[in-house]
Write an enzyme that holds these catalytic residues in place. Structure first.
Site, mmCIF file in Angstrom:
data_model
loop_
_atom_site.group_PDB
_atom_site.id
_atom_site.type_symbol
_atom_site.label_atom_id
_atom_site.label_comp_id
_atom_site.label_asym_id
_atom_site.label_seq_id
_atom_site.Cartn_x
_atom_site.Cartn_y
_atom_site.Cartn_z
ATOM 1 N N ALA A 25 0.821 -1.217 0.000
ATOM 2 C CA ALA A 25 0.000 0.000 0.000
ATOM 3 C C ALA A 25 0.851 1.262 0.000
ATOM 4 O O ALA A 25 0.439 2.289 -0.543
ATOM 5 C CB ALA A 25 -0.962 -0.003 1.181
ATOM 6 N N CYS A 63 3.155 3.366 13.890
ATOM 7 C CA CYS A 63 4.289 3.964 13.194
ATOM 8 C C CYS A 63 5.019 4.954 14.072
ATOM 9 O O CYS A 63 6.165 5.296 13.832
ATOM 10 C CB CYS A 63 3.810 4.670 11.940
ATOM 11 S SG CYS A 63 2.858 3.587 10.893
HETATM 12 C C1 LIG Z 1 -0.449 -0.778 6.505
HETATM 13 C C2 LIG Z 1 -0.963 0.451 5.842
HETATM 14 C C3 LIG Z 1 -0.267 1.064 4.787
HETATM 15 C C4 LIG Z 1 1.066 0.568 4.310
HETATM 16 O O1 LIG Z 1 0.930 -0.675 3.669
HETATM 17 P P1 LIG Z 1 2.226 -1.554 3.311
HETATM 18 O O2 LIG Z 1 1.691 -2.607 2.435
HETATM 19 O O3 LIG Z 1 2.735 -2.055 4.619
HETATM 20 O O4 LIG Z 1 3.188 -0.645 2.616
HETATM 21 C C5 LIG Z 1 -0.830 2.170 4.196
HETATM 22 N N1 LIG Z 1 -2.006 2.667 4.613
HETATM 23 C C6 LIG Z 1 -2.693 2.121 5.619
HETATM 24 C C7 LIG Z 1 -3.997 2.686 6.030
HETATM 25 C C8 LIG Z 1 -2.195 0.988 6.272
HETATM 26 O O5 LIG Z 1 -2.879 0.461 7.288
#
Ligand SMILES: *Cc1c(COP(=O)(O)O)cnc(C)c1O
Length: 391
Positions: free
Chosen positions: A77, A330
């Site tokens: 994501a 985070c």
């Molecule tokens: C976990 C998360 C991300 C990041 O996703 P990754 O696949 O770990 O890079 C981005 N946005 C939200 C809302 C998330 O919960």
């Protein structure tokens, strides 16, 4: 690996274990007797890898009710958010440079917008209401003739607040702005019908719903004016939008993950709702305890609670052996209170006392009951030790 004697995992919003069926499908796409060939190759083995990828795309598209051609594979994501935001802003820069997002977005969204703000774009940051929801009137007021892109997440990763993406998308269509949704927390857990929703770009990731880490996708609607400039350049794969050898095993795992989620969505939802309600009912009478966000418009996989007159880090220690998130996953390495909770109007102390419990398929009533006991004891003990805080 998870030693249930020494740790109990209630952090499924951060990541989830991979299902056995997913692992088996992935292994078969890597080994000497499996389908390890480069899917870009035109020989028989390469073509077969491609068939597996097409099958996975069909499963993921089925989960989201869209066509497989609308999905671009990414590493997760974070990359999807970057490709959507940087890519769409760049593609539409000659039409205008005004962008809108919210203060409660994930860093994978806020940071690309901050980069754009340093490079000649004008970003409006919307505040949520105290319950975390976006007031559509606020969005409409912020819209300008040069607004190109609006980005609002579906389910908030810290509070579980569910935004009304249908209404937000409709407001964007009215004004000709593209609408990007970070659906990392909702994909596979809430119904998402892309054929019906006024959404132009959507970011998803496998590891938040029992798939492998390192694979995600960006949905790009088949609509005039919806396009992204690539961030990477190379072998021309994926219509040059995101080149690089496709990771067959990750994609196959993602496809299996999507198929399982589609079949289990109602069952999963009922289970996490039961777990969330059981936990909240077990702690709601603790003096000074409150839900961050909203219970009735919240995703039941997440319960974020603060409590008065208790120091957050100490409470987290008192919660051992539970793996839960404080303030923000985070931000937990820094001592800064969560910017998401601050945006809901919480002061530093309340924000710092926040604990995010998140529930998953493996969560049991016994785990919840033990969490209730630990939380109640922890709060009581910390108040006894530092009664001055309760002034
Ligand atoms: C976990 C998360 C991300 C990041 O996703 P990754 O696949 O770990 O890079 C981005 N946005 C939200 C809302 C998330 O919960």
């Amino acid at each position: 690996m998870t030693d249930s004697e020494s740790m109990i995992y209630l952090d499924y919003a951060a990541s989830t274990p991979v299902e056995q069926g997913v692992l088996e499908a992935m292994t078969a796409a890597m080994t000497i007797d499996g389908n390890y060939a480069n899917p870009s190759s035109t020989h028989a083995a390469g073509l077969y890898s491609n068939v597996l990828i097409a099958d996975a795309a069909a499963k993921l598209a089925g989960l989201l009710n869209t066509q497989p051609e609308r999905l671009i594979w990414t590493s997760g994501a974070t990359e999807s958010d970057n490709l959507a935001i940087l890519g769409a802003a760049s593609y539409r820069k000659d039409r205008g440079r005004h962008l809108i997002s919210m203060r409660t977005e994930h860093k994978a969204v806020t940071d690309p917008f901050s980069e754009l703000a340093k490079n000649g774009y004008d970003v409006t940051w919307l505040d949520p209401e105290p319950d975390g929801l976006l007031d559509i009137a606020r969005l409409e007021d912020a819209m300008r003739d040069d607004t190109q892109l609006v980005s609002v997440m579906h389910v908030n990763n810290e509070t579980g607040v569910i935004q009304d993406i249908a209404a937000i998308g409709a407001a964007c269509r009215d004004r000709g702005a593209l609408f990007h949704v970070d659906a990392a927390q909702s994909c596979g857990k809430l119904p998402v019908d892309l054929d019906d929703l006024p959404v132009d770009l959507m970011s998803i990731t496998a590891h938040k719903f029992y798939g492998p880490k390192g694979i995600g996708a960006l949905y790009i609607a088949d609509r005039k004016g919806v396009h992204v400039e690539p961030l990477l350049f190379g072998g021309g794969q994926q219509r040059r939008l995101r080149p690089g050898t496709l990771p067959t095993q990750q994609i196959v795992g993602f496809g299996e993950t999507a198929a399982i989620a589609a079949a289990r969505m109602h069952e999963d939802f009922a289970h996490i709702t039961q777990m969330r309600d059981r936990l909240w009912n077990g702690i709601r009478d603790v003096p000074g305890v409150r839900v961050n966000g909203t219970l009735d418009k919240g995703f039941p996989g997440i319960l974020n609670v603060s409590v008065e007159d208790v120091e957050g880090e100490s409470l987290l220690l008192a919660m051992e052996p539970f793996c839960v998130a404080t303030g923000s996953a985070c931000n937990s390495k820094s001592q800064e209170p969560s910017y998401v909770l601050r945006a809901l109007g919480l002061g530093d102390d309340l924000a710092q006392s926040a604990i995010r419990f998140s529930f998953g398929r493996p969560t049991t009533e016994a785990e919840i009951d033990f969490a209730i006991e630990r939380y109640r004891q922890g709060v009581a003990r910390l108040r006894e030790m530092a009664p001055g805080r309760a002034a």
